[in-house]
Design a protein around this motif. Structure first.
Motif, short mmCIF file in Angstrom:
data_model
loop_
_atom_site.label_atom_id
_atom_site.label_comp_id
_atom_site.label_asym_id
_atom_site.label_seq_id
_atom_site.Cartn_x
_atom_site.Cartn_y
_atom_site.Cartn_z
N LEU A 5 -7.96 -45.12 56.95
CA LEU A 5 -6.84 -43.85 57.22
C LEU A 5 -5.70 -44.20 57.92
O LEU A 5 -4.82 -43.79 57.49
CB LEU A 5 -7.75 -42.76 57.69
CG LEU A 5 -8.66 -42.23 56.59
CD1 LEU A 5 -9.32 -40.65 57.31
CD2 LEU A 5 -7.86 -41.67 55.54
N ALA A 6 -5.79 -44.98 59.08
CA ALA A 6 -4.67 -45.43 59.86
C ALA A 6 -3.78 -45.92 59.19
O ALA A 6 -2.49 -45.80 59.23
CB ALA A 6 -5.16 -46.19 61.03
N LYS A 7 -4.05 -46.91 58.00
CA LYS A 7 -3.16 -47.57 57.41
C LYS A 7 -2.49 -46.81 55.96
O LYS A 7 -1.48 -46.90 55.60
CB LYS A 7 -3.69 -48.72 56.64
CG LYS A 7 -3.87 -49.73 57.82
CD LYS A 7 -4.61 -51.01 57.16
CE LYS A 7 -4.94 -51.98 58.02
NZ LYS A 7 -5.91 -53.05 57.67
N PHE A 16 -2.02 -33.47 56.59
CA PHE A 16 -2.19 -32.04 56.40
C PHE A 16 -3.29 -32.00 55.41
O PHE A 16 -4.26 -31.22 55.49
CB PHE A 16 -0.99 -31.41 55.97
CG PHE A 16 -1.22 -29.66 56.14
CD1 PHE A 16 -1.64 -29.10 57.45
CD2 PHE A 16 -1.37 -29.11 55.02
CE1 PHE A 16 -1.84 -27.70 57.26
CE2 PHE A 16 -1.69 -27.64 54.85
CZ PHE A 16 -1.83 -27.10 56.12
N GLU A 17 -3.25 -32.63 54.17
CA GLU A 17 -4.45 -32.45 53.38
C GLU A 17 -5.76 -33.12 53.80
O GLU A 17 -6.79 -32.45 53.46
CB GLU A 17 -3.87 -33.72 52.05
CG GLU A 17 -2.61 -32.92 51.21
CD GLU A 17 -2.83 -31.28 50.74
OE1 GLU A 17 -3.94 -31.11 50.31
OE2 GLU A 17 -1.95 -30.68 50.78
N ILE A 18 -5.69 -34.01 54.60
CA ILE A 18 -6.98 -34.60 55.26
C ILE A 18 -7.26 -33.41 56.05
O ILE A 18 -8.70 -33.43 56.03
CB ILE A 18 -6.76 -35.83 55.65
CG1 ILE A 18 -6.59 -37.13 54.77
CG2 ILE A 18 -8.17 -36.34 56.67
CD1 ILE A 18 -5.97 -38.13 55.45
N THR A 19 -6.82 -32.87 56.89
CA THR A 19 -7.19 -31.83 57.64
C THR A 19 -7.81 -30.67 56.79
O THR A 19 -8.76 -30.26 57.40
CB THR A 19 -5.72 -31.24 58.49
OG1 THR A 19 -5.39 -32.34 59.29
CG2 THR A 19 -6.07 -30.00 59.61
N LYS A 20 -7.04 -30.24 55.68
CA LYS A 20 -7.66 -29.12 54.89
C LYS A 20 -9.04 -29.73 54.44
O LYS A 20 -9.90 -28.73 54.23
CB LYS A 20 -6.63 -28.77 53.72
CG LYS A 20 -5.40 -28.24 54.13
CD LYS A 20 -4.56 -27.48 53.16
CE LYS A 20 -4.48 -28.29 51.84
NZ LYS A 20 -3.48 -27.66 50.99
N ASN A 74 -13.14 -38.82 48.69
CA ASN A 74 -11.78 -38.98 48.58
C ASN A 74 -10.94 -40.64 48.80
O ASN A 74 -10.08 -40.89 49.00
CB ASN A 74 -10.87 -38.14 49.45
CG ASN A 74 -11.09 -36.73 48.98
OD1 ASN A 74 -10.69 -36.29 47.95
ND2 ASN A 74 -11.36 -35.79 49.92
N GLY A 75 -12.21 -41.31 48.78
CA GLY A 75 -11.94 -42.72 48.81
C GLY A 75 -11.80 -43.32 50.58
O GLY A 75 -11.01 -44.34 50.36
N LEU A 76 -11.69 -42.29 51.32
CA LEU A 76 -11.43 -42.52 52.69
C LEU A 76 -12.41 -43.07 53.62
O LEU A 76 -13.75 -42.55 53.44
CB LEU A 76 -10.69 -41.51 53.27
CG LEU A 76 -9.44 -40.98 52.44
CD1 LEU A 76 -8.94 -39.51 52.61
CD2 LEU A 76 -8.20 -42.02 52.16
#
Length: 138
Positions: A5-7, A16-20, A74-76
């Motif tokens: 995720l950092a990259k 924001f989408e990840i936060t949701k 989500n592949g993360l």
């Protein structure tokens, strides 16, 4: 292959989408007292903190697992996970988004929201389109 995720996160819309997704995972796992802090203006390393409580160490681990499943779907994958085995305070670092999952007594002890009092608290109803029934369950 999962992306770090950092990259991956380049701007606030992605974070924001990840936060949701994290907020939805917390609600699915019956997390209690969900707060989202926009720390982007007061902390240069992240955009959002999601803070949630569980009623037991097992529920804290369950909420954490639900978040991890949502990210994986989500592949993360998170940058780092701390405290999972104890289930008292689990920190899931996703780069620009950090989830803090607390056992209720630990949350009141550390009072992380007061530490970040300059951060804007996002209204779940407004920013995440969460209905009143979902907020009651959480």
């Amino acid at each position: 292959m999962k992306q770090n995720l950092a990259k991956l996160i380049e701007h606030t819309n992605q974070s924001f989408e990840i936060t949701k997704d994290i907020v939805n995972a917390c609600m699915d796992a019956k997390g209690k007292d969900i707060n989202v802090l926009d720390v982007s203006k007061v902390f240069g390393m992240s955009d959002y903190f999601v803070v949630v409580s569980g009623r037991s160490d097992r529920q804290v681990q369950g909420i954490s697992n639900r978040i991890l499943e949502s990210l994986e779907k989500n592949g993360l994958s998170p940058v780092s996970i701390e405290g999972f085995d104890d289930g008292q305070w689990v920190l899931i670092d996703c780069g620009d988004v950090v989830a803090h999952i607390f056992y209720e007594p630990m949350r009141s002890h550390y009072d992380i929201e007061s530490l970040w009092f300059k951060a804007q608290r996002l209204d779940l109803k407004k920013h995440f389109k969460v209905g009143p029934k979902a907020l009651e369950a959480a």
